[in-house]
Design an enzyme around this catalytic site. Sequence first.
Site, short mmCIF file in Angstrom:
data_model
loop_
_atom_site.label_atom_id
_atom_site.label_comp_id
_atom_site.label_asym_id
_atom_site.label_seq_id
_atom_site.Cartn_x
_atom_site.Cartn_y
_atom_site.Cartn_z
N ASN A 1 -13.60 9.17 -1.53
CA ASN A 1 -14.14 8.36 -2.49
C ASN A 1 -14.04 6.88 -1.67
OD1 ASN A 1 -14.19 10.32 -4.39
ND2 ASN A 1 -12.36 10.38 -4.69
N HIS B 1 -8.90 7.79 2.50
CA HIS B 1 -8.11 8.71 2.64
C HIS B 1 -9.08 10.19 2.53
CE1 HIS B 1 -7.68 7.20 -1.48
NE2 HIS B 1 -7.74 8.76 -1.89
N HIS C 1 -9.34 14.14 0.69
CA HIS C 1 -9.01 14.88 -0.01
C HIS C 1 -9.46 16.31 0.70
CE1 HIS C 1 -7.71 12.56 -3.39
NE2 HIS C 1 -8.79 12.02 -3.20
N CYS D 1 0.56 3.48 3.11
CA CYS D 1 1.01 2.71 4.45
C CYS D 1 2.54 3.09 4.30
CB CYS D 1 0.73 1.43 4.46
SG CYS D 1 -0.98 0.95 4.82
N GLY E 1 -14.64 6.32 -7.20
CA GLY E 1 -13.69 7.24 -7.65
C GLY E 1 -12.29 6.91 -6.91
N CYS F 1 0.78 -1.21 0.01
CA CYS F 1 -0.08 -0.05 0.10
C CYS F 1 0.65 1.07 -0.02
CB CYS F 1 -0.81 -0.14 1.24
SG CYS F 1 -1.85 1.66 1.48
N HIS G 1 -3.94 1.01 8.34
CA HIS G 1 -4.53 0.71 7.27
C HIS G 1 -6.08 0.27 7.25
CE1 HIS G 1 -4.67 -0.23 3.03
NE2 HIS G 1 -5.35 -1.45 3.34
N HIS H 1 -6.75 2.64 0.46
CA HIS H 1 -6.39 3.03 1.79
C HIS H 1 -7.54 4.32 2.10
CE1 HIS H 1 -3.29 3.37 5.19
NE2 HIS H 1 -4.06 4.41 5.29
#
Length: 114
Positions: A87, A100, A102, A7, A93, A4, A46, A98
Amino acid sequence: MSDCIFCKIANKEIPSSVVYEDDKVIAFNDLDPKAPTHVLIIPKEHFSSALDINDENCEIIGHIFSVTSKIAKKLGIDKTGFRIVNNCGQDGGQTVGHIHFHMLGGRNLGWPPG
């Protein structure tokens, strides 16, 4: 997860432009920004996507959102505003497996997004 990319960033195996870090999360500038300010905020632990969040681990999401105000103030977008995007899955998308978020700002992002 040994393969990943996020990670590896969290473990400092891959360099990144860190804007915030604590024991639970790391936030860094996106390499392909979609706005003048584009920061990715990830948990160090993770989780593949939002679908991995449950009653036992949901506090990480609250922590991520509390960190956003610190980052916004640090980057000077706290007064004008910003957008937080997550997403989930291929159709949503998500391109990195992992979880996350934005953080986008620095200009009027309008609605609908895009």
